[in-house]
Design an enzyme around this catalytic site. Structure first.
Site, short mmCIF file in Angstrom:
data_model
loop_
_atom_site.label_atom_id
_atom_site.label_comp_id
_atom_site.label_asym_id
_atom_site.label_seq_id
_atom_site.Cartn_x
_atom_site.Cartn_y
_atom_site.Cartn_z
N CYS A 190 9.71 10.94 -2.61
CA CYS A 190 9.49 10.33 -3.92
C CYS A 190 10.38 11.04 -4.93
O CYS A 190 10.50 12.27 -4.91
CB CYS A 190 8.01 10.46 -4.29
SG CYS A 190 7.66 9.94 -5.98
N CYS B 122 7.44 14.19 -9.74
CA CYS B 122 7.90 15.03 -8.62
C CYS B 122 8.98 16.00 -9.09
O CYS B 122 9.02 17.16 -8.66
CB CYS B 122 8.42 14.17 -7.47
SG CYS B 122 7.08 13.59 -6.41
N GLU C 280 -7.49 5.20 15.38
CA GLU C 280 -7.06 3.82 15.55
C GLU C 280 -6.39 3.71 16.92
O GLU C 280 -5.30 4.25 17.12
CB GLU C 280 -6.04 3.43 14.47
CG GLU C 280 -6.59 3.53 13.05
CD GLU C 280 -5.56 3.12 12.00
OE1 GLU C 280 -4.50 2.59 12.34
OE2 GLU C 280 -5.83 3.38 10.81
N ASN D 15 -5.27 7.44 3.96
CA ASN D 15 -4.91 6.84 5.24
C ASN D 15 -3.43 7.05 5.49
O ASN D 15 -2.59 6.69 4.66
CB ASN D 15 -5.20 5.33 5.22
CG ASN D 15 -5.04 4.69 6.59
OD1 ASN D 15 -5.88 4.87 7.46
ND2 ASN D 15 -3.94 3.99 6.78
N GLU D 16 -3.11 7.69 6.59
CA GLU D 16 -1.73 7.85 7.06
C GLU D 16 -0.77 8.26 5.94
O GLU D 16 0.13 7.51 5.54
CB GLU D 16 -1.25 6.57 7.75
CG GLU D 16 -2.03 6.27 9.01
CD GLU D 16 -1.37 5.20 9.90
OE1 GLU D 16 -0.56 4.42 9.38
OE2 GLU D 16 -1.69 5.17 11.09
N ARG E 29 0.86 -1.19 0.00
CA ARG E 29 0.00 0.00 0.00
C ARG E 29 0.89 1.24 0.00
O ARG E 29 2.10 1.15 0.15
CB ARG E 29 -0.93 0.00 1.22
CG ARG E 29 -0.21 0.09 2.55
CD ARG E 29 -1.19 0.19 3.73
NE ARG E 29 -0.47 0.14 5.00
CZ ARG E 29 -1.04 0.12 6.20
NH1 ARG E 29 -2.36 0.13 6.31
NH2 ARG E 29 -0.32 0.07 7.30
N CYS F 223 2.52 8.18 -6.17
CA CYS F 223 3.20 9.48 -6.14
C CYS F 223 2.14 10.59 -6.06
O CYS F 223 1.22 10.63 -6.88
CB CYS F 223 4.02 9.62 -7.43
SG CYS F 223 4.52 11.30 -7.79
C1 GAL Z 1 -1.93 1.86 11.01
C2 GAL Z 1 -2.74 1.80 9.73
C3 GAL Z 1 -3.74 0.66 9.75
C4 GAL Z 1 -3.08 -0.59 10.22
C5 GAL Z 1 -2.52 -0.36 11.60
C6 GAL Z 1 -1.90 -1.56 12.25
O1 GAL Z 1 -0.72 2.50 10.80
O2 GAL Z 1 -3.42 2.99 9.51
O3 GAL Z 1 -4.25 0.49 8.44
O4 GAL Z 1 -2.09 -0.93 9.33
O5 GAL Z 1 -1.53 0.64 11.51
O6 GAL Z 1 -0.72 -1.93 11.60
#
Ligand code: GAL
Length: 686
Positions: free
Chosen positions: A179, A184, A322, A170-171, A132, A136
């Site tokens: 990159c 870039c 999370e 995400n993150e 994942r 870029c």
């Molecule tokens: C975070 C991520 C999640 C999952 C979790 C546990 O960094 O956003 O998708 O990967 O860690 O590894």
């Protein structure tokens, strides 16, 4: 690529046209729940899942952030039916949905057909597309396709009352934060053109006469690939700023689409990684989300506490998207939270300002790279102790969530975080021991031990709310920041500067001024020379204060020439022996302190307690042992004290009378014993 100014202009324009509601308003109540992946489970699981969630007090889940393969199974064909059904099942049990835009994991058809969308390592090798975050930010094709999937998704859910918010991607910058793609390279040149306008100005400001690096055409500018010798610090800093602006601009594409069609939903993004200036980044968001995995820390009490403080400081509040629930790992395996620790850590997040608590994840994945990341339920779907702990926590939050919602930590002490300055040290790191970021943990620990709330703030934030501010190694100084420091001290504040502050200008070059540049008169000292000790620097020198306390050096030892300042501590060794190591200068109504080394735990402990005493800053609570953390959140005249026992043993706490125990709903005794990993929320009127 749009540059930073353009983004700011756009944001201003949006707020002017009424497209955007006032920030904060869209995030309306305390959310408790889990990250849920309905696409990974038979549909027959969804209804019992929703029932069990309801039993646990869940009112929100996040979903869909890695489901691009499913919602656009082929280029240009969209299908959101699975999520329609899942959202509907949950909604019947009073559970709302936060949708993740799915761009963190592009589908295989995409990277296969458009390999130019992949990020590229500095050796020219494209990133493998089998995990994942391999895209870029500046790829025009990726930008087009991610805008399209978000547009389709938002349009599809535009009338769905059970969607309440959006997590963008995400993150960002997790796993990979640089990159070197052709996209870039092109974007970097454009970004520099927008910023400098003419090439000779760029050449002069970067000092490109050095090593014959004078550009005669914009096309000669390149990304800082590895070379035989070290790159120009000016280029390195601009590269980091460019990466940060690329992420912000990439995110903005999606924010704009959501705001247009769903103006009342909140928008967030989760977690902090390298090479993003989060003070700039969060302007587009309603609330920032932290992803909390305490098992990555040896001492979560301080390590995580510092991170939460930083996350809260970005917008003054936050949520957790999370929260670690069980043991976790991919190829590695972290330790398991001990019974009680999961909820203790969740309450630590809340103690530091979280207005929402989403656990990672509902049920542990049976397949894939994260089959070892344990959720509320195990692979076999049986309720075990983690489920019971989650349920207890959920019911507690159901009880107090709306009371504590939108209460704020109040602090008189702040530490300035300046991303530019930290990026300078990333390149010119001096010695292995220099890690400017880790100093925030020292500040946090010192304040936490002394039972004080502390804030980490950006250099553009308002200083006037504080009485004591630390400026750890703000190596780049400009007129605006210098004026803020000057005015803060003039009006009665205590400002403590660390070594190697105010050394260069914002172009990351030296100047013709004497260090500390632009603030020398405020601090009443000149830096005459400096010593840079190699590790273990602690053994090489120390500062003895006039009250007899001694703190060891951390890497730097500045030799100071006194102006109007008075020495309050002296170096004890080396040729610096008996010269000033720490000085105080009365300036206006306040005091400017020059501490001539990097901050470590010993020096932050000493300086914090010294100036808290001088300023009359009382601890939040007395009668609380070291292993018990205390924070205070305030709303109107109501105070909420979070008391967290990080020890694996029972401890006695004696806060005195007059508090009510909000989790139990009764008056709290003046003294009590807390079980291992116990937590309490005590309330009282101011
Ligand atoms: C975070 C991520 C999640 C999952 C979790 C546990 O960094 O956003 O998708 O990967 O860690 O590894």
């Amino acid at each position: 690529m749009k540059n930073r100014l353009l983004i700011l202009a756009l944001l201003l324009a949006m707020s002017g046209t009424g497209i955007a509601a006032p920030a904060g308003d869209r995030y309306k109540n305390f959310l408790f729940g889990a990250d849920y992946y309905p696409e990974h489970w038979p549909e027959s699981y969804w209804e019992p899942d929703a029932q069990w969630m309801k039993e646990c007090g869940v009112n929100a889940v996040r979903m869909a952030e890695f489901a691009w393969y499913l919602v656009e199974p082929q280029e240009g064909q969209f299908d959101f039916k699975l999520f329609d059904r899942a959202i509907e099942v949950l909604a019947r049990h009073g559970i709302k949905t936060i949708l993740g835009t799915p761009t963190a994991a592009p589908p295989k058809w995409l990277t296969n057909k458009y390999p130019e969308t992949l990020a590229v390592y500095s050796n020219g090798q494209p990133v493998d597309d089998q995990t994942r975050r391999h895209y870029c930010y500046n790829s025009p094709i990726y930008r087009r396709l991610s805008k399209r999937i978000v547009e389709e998704m938002v349009r599809h859910f535009a009338a769905n009352p059970n969607v309440i918010g959006w997590q963008i991607d995400n993150e960002f910058n997790c796993h990979i934060s640089e990159c070197y793609s052709e996209s870039c390279r092109v974007a970097f040149r454009q970004w520099l053109k927008d910023k400098y306008r003419d090439l000779s100005s760029l050449n002069t400001r970067w000092g490109n006469g050095f090593w014959s690096q004078w550009y005669t055409d914009w096309s000669q500018i390149d990304l800082p690939f590895p070379g035989p010798a070290q790159q120009n610090p000016a280029l390195m800093l601009e590269f980091k700023r460019f990466i940060s602006d690329s992420v912000i601009s990439y995110q903005h594409d999606q924010v704009e689409i959501i705001r247009r069609q769903r103006p009342d939903d909140f928008i967030t993004h989760n977690h902090m990684f390298k090479n993003i200036n989060y003070y700039d980044f969060v302007r587009d968001l309603d609330i920032f989300a932290y992803d909390n995995y305490p098992c990555f820390w040896e001492q979560p009490q301080y390590g995580v506490g510092a991170q939460l403080t930083l996350a809260r400081g970005l917008k003054g509040r936050m949520m957790v998207m999370e929260q670690q629930t069980g043991p976790g790992g991919q190829t590695y395996l972290l330790r398991s939270p001990r019974p009680g620790e999961m909820s203790l850590w969740a309450f630590q997040s809340i103690a530091h300002g979280a207005d929402g608590m989403i656990h990672f994840r509902w049920r542990t994945a049976r397949k894939g790279a994260e089959e070892y990341w344990y959720g509320v339920l195990d692979h076999d779907n049986k309720k075990r102790s983690r489920f019971e702990e989650f349920k207890k926590e959920g019911l507690q939050l159901q009880k107090i969530g709306s009371q504590i919602f939108d209460s704020k930590l109040d602090s008189a002490i702040a530490v300035i975080k300046d991303y530019d300055a930290e990026w300078v040290f990333d390149h010119q790191f001096f010695t292995e021991e220099v890690n400017v970021g880790s100093q925030f943990q020292h500040f946090f620990q010192a304040a936490s031990e002394q039972k004080q709330n502390i804030d980490f703030i950006g250099s553009n934030d308002d200083f006037s709310r504080y009485k004591l501010i630390f400026g750890p190694h703000l190596i780049l100084m400009d007129q605006k920041l210098a004026t803020k420091i000057r005015q803060f001290v003039e009006k009665g504040g205590v400002f403590v500067l660390g070594a190697h502050t105010a050394v260069k200008d914002r172009d990351n070059g030296m100047t013709d001024q004497t260090v500390p540049i632009l603030v020398g008169d405020v601090f009443g000292v000149e830096r005459d020379e400096f010593q840079c000790y190699q590790k273990p620097s602690k053994d090489k020198n120390s500062i003895r204060f006039e009250d007899g306390s001694t703190v060891p050096v951390h890497v730097f030892a500045d030799k100071l020439k006194l102006g109007t300042a008075k020495p309050i501590g002296q170096w004890t060794a080396d040729y610096l022996r008996s010269t000033p190591g720490c000085t105080e200068n009365r300036f206006g109504q306040g005091t400017a302190v020059y501490y001539a080394s990097f901050f470590n735990l010993e020096s932050t402990r000493y300086l914090l307690s010294r100036y808290a005493r001088v300023l009359g800053l009382k601890p939040l609570m007395t009668g609380v042992p070291k292993e018990v953390e205390v924070t205070r959140r305030v709303k109107g005249d109501q105070e909420y004290y979070f008391i967290l026992n990080h020890a694996d043993s029972a401890v006695k706490v004696e806060p005195g009378a007059g508090f009510s125990d909000l989790l139990e709903g009764k008056p709290a005794p003046a003294a009590f014993t807390m079980p291992p990993f116990g937590y309490m929320v005590l309330g009282r009127k101011k």
